[in-house]
Design an enzyme around this catalytic site. Structure first.
Site, PDB file in Angstrom:
ATOM      1  N   LEU A  41       2.186 -13.945   8.616  1.00  0.00           N
ATOM      2  CA  LEU A  41       3.406 -14.743   8.561  1.00  0.00           C
ATOM      3  C   LEU A  41       3.115 -16.209   8.833  1.00  0.00           C
ATOM      4  O   LEU A  41       2.129 -16.548   9.484  1.00  0.00           O
ATOM      5  CB  LEU A  41       4.419 -14.215   9.578  1.00  0.00           C
ATOM      6  CG  LEU A  41       4.892 -12.775   9.358  1.00  0.00           C
ATOM      7  CD1 LEU A  41       5.813 -12.347  10.491  1.00  0.00           C
ATOM      8  CD2 LEU A  41       5.583 -12.626   8.017  1.00  0.00           C
ATOM      9  N   CYS A  42       3.980 -17.084   8.343  1.00  0.00           N
ATOM     10  CA  CYS A  42       3.858 -18.511   8.628  1.00  0.00           C
ATOM     11  C   CYS A  42       3.983 -18.730  10.135  1.00  0.00           C
ATOM     12  O   CYS A  42       4.740 -18.015  10.778  1.00  0.00           O
ATOM     13  CB  CYS A  42       4.949 -19.281   7.884  1.00  0.00           C
ATOM     14  SG  CYS A  42       4.623 -19.356   6.110  1.00  0.00           S
ATOM     15  N   PRO A  43       3.224 -19.638  10.668  1.00  0.00           N
ATOM     16  CA  PRO A  43       2.440 -20.677   9.991  1.00  0.00           C
ATOM     17  C   PRO A  43       0.975 -20.310   9.777  1.00  0.00           C
ATOM     18  O   PRO A  43       0.169 -21.177   9.479  1.00  0.00           O
ATOM     19  CB  PRO A  43       2.558 -21.846  10.956  1.00  0.00           C
ATOM     20  CG  PRO A  43       2.500 -21.199  12.307  1.00  0.00           C
ATOM     21  CD  PRO A  43       3.276 -19.899  12.124  1.00  0.00           C
TER      22      PRO A  43
END
Length: 75
Positions: A12-14
């Site tokens: 997942l981001c970041p």
């Protein structure tokens, strides 16, 4: 010119952006970073970061449902 491949699918981001930053630091000017990811936010974050740092996005494609591949030439 060397090519470094980075698969961050499932992260997942970041994290795709963080991994891209780490990888490109170790590369020489003109080298190519190929990053694959499935985090929609990275479709905006990575190109913006690349432009701010003087790198060039030379290819950007969606290759599967919610999966993208980007090639960045280190500036």
């Amino acid at each position: 010119m060397n090519t470094v491949k980075l698969d961050t699918c499932g992260h997942l981001c970041p994290f795709p952006l963080i991994e891209a930053k780490k990888a490109i630091e170790l590369m020489a000017t003109g080298d190519l970073l190929v990053i694959e990811y499935d985090c929609a936010q990275a479709t905006e974050n990575i190109p913006r970061w690349a432009a701010e740092e003087g790198h060039e996005v030379v290819e950007f494609e969606q290759f599967a449902d919610a999966q993208w591949r980007m090639q960045i030439k280190k500036g």
